[in-house]
Design an enzyme around this catalytic site. Structure first.
Site, PDB file in Angstrom:
ATOM      1  N   ASN A   7      81.925  19.028  41.900  1.00  7.24           N
ATOM      2  CA  ASN A   7      81.111  18.199  42.794  1.00  7.24           C
ATOM      3  C   ASN A   7      80.319  19.111  43.711  1.00  7.24           C
ATOM      4  O   ASN A   7      80.863  20.063  44.274  1.00  7.24           O
ATOM      5  CB  ASN A   7      82.020  17.278  43.608  1.00  7.24           C
ATOM      6  CG  ASN A   7      81.270  16.234  44.423  1.00  7.24           C
ATOM      7  OD1 ASN A   7      81.798  15.717  45.390  1.00  7.24           O
ATOM      8  ND2 ASN A   7      80.057  15.902  44.040  1.00  7.24           N
ATOM      9  N   TYR A  23      72.933   6.094  53.241  1.00  7.03           N
ATOM     10  CA  TYR A  23      72.279   6.579  52.031  1.00  7.03           C
ATOM     11  C   TYR A  23      71.079   5.691  51.694  1.00  7.03           C
ATOM     12  O   TYR A  23      71.199   4.470  51.715  1.00  7.03           O
ATOM     13  CB  TYR A  23      73.218   6.518  50.836  1.00  7.03           C
ATOM     14  CG  TYR A  23      74.584   7.116  51.033  1.00  7.03           C
ATOM     15  CD1 TYR A  23      74.875   8.376  50.551  1.00  7.03           C
ATOM     16  CD2 TYR A  23      75.587   6.402  51.680  1.00  7.03           C
ATOM     17  CE1 TYR A  23      76.138   8.925  50.712  1.00  7.03           C
ATOM     18  CE2 TYR A  23      76.847   6.940  51.854  1.00  7.03           C
ATOM     19  CZ  TYR A  23      77.121   8.216  51.362  1.00  7.03           C
ATOM     20  OH  TYR A  23      78.368   8.747  51.538  1.00  7.03           O
TER      21      TYR A  23
END
Length: 260
Positions: free
Chosen positions: A94, A138
């Site tokens: 990640n 986001y």
């Protein structure tokens, strides 16, 4: 930005238990940036990456952040001139990085570039935090093989910059954040038609969230980010505020702080 699982994962607000996920992972971006991590053993197991070292700070007049979980694979991230950066990742666990502003806030930004994440677990998103209340948010422009709205309940929509964005809210309970472990909400706008380049009017999203009773606090940082999870790919992105000449932080020397 730091820890060990997930592309955006989040526990769902209201009826969904904390251990259910979105984005196929159990932790979100708030688990990654400027916060202490307790998996130090993992740090030593990752192959070293070329390019700029991980951390956050200022480069070429912009704020930036670059983090990976160091669990497997490699990522090469490079800060370029002004609001540009490039990245290439291979079989990474990640990672996330990008350039932008600190503090963020209501801006009209333009971004462009390339992103190879359509067929990988990856995305492009404008990402930021506020404090008082502590909110992680986001504005998702593109995602790859995993749909960030999977398993969530839509709270509304917002029309902005030639597209439709679906609005969601999720919650993190006793998880790391920019102020340490905390319980906080995540606000989402997810664009229904993907794109790599265009204008983002952040104030339109903030106002739409407010109408859905999603209230932000005082702005912390905000970056135009690329993320990859258990995937390989590349990106090269440039971001700039519309109508503003020059860089946002001309007097800030290049600097870097280690991710905690």
């Amino acid at each position: 930005m730091l820890w060990n699982s997930l592309l955006f994962a989040a526990s769902l607000v209201a009826a969904v238990p904390v251990d259910e996920h979105i984005f196929g992972r159990s932790l979100g971006w708030g688990d990654k940036l400027n916060v202490a991590r307790d998996d130090s053993a993992v740090l030593d197991s990752r192959a070293p990456a070329a390019g700029d070292p991980e951390g956050n700070g200022f480069h070429s007049g912009y704020y930036y952040s670059f983090w990976s979980d160091r669990s497997r694979g490699s990522v090469t991230y490079n800060n370029l001139v002004n609001g540009s950066y490039s990245a290439q990742w291979n079989n990474i666990g990640n990672w996330v990085g990008g350039k932008g502003w600190n503090p963020g806030g209501s801006k009209v930004i333009n971004y462009n570039g390339t992103w190879s994440g359509r067929n990988a677990n990856s995305y492009l998103a404008l990402y930021g935090w506020t404090k008082n209340p502590l909110i992680e948010y986001y504005i998702v422009e593109s995602f790859g093989t995993y749909n960030p709205s999977s398993g969530t309940s839509r709270l509304g929509t917002v029309q902005s910059d030639g597209g439709t964005y679906d609005i969601y809210r999720t919650q993190r309970v006793n998880q790391p954040s920019i102020v340490g472990r905390a319980t906080f909400y995540q606000f989402w706008s997810v664009r229904t038609s993907h794109r790599v380049g265009g204008q983002i009017t952040t104030g339109n999203h903030f106002a739409a969230w407010e109408k859905s009773n999603l209230k932000l606090g005082a702005h912390d940082y905000m970056i135009m980010a690329t993320e990859g999870y258990q995937s390989s790919g590349s990106s090269s992105i440039t971001v700039k505020e519309v109508g503003v000449e020059g860089v946002p932080y001309p007097d800030q020397p290049n600097s870097r702080k280690d991710n905690n």
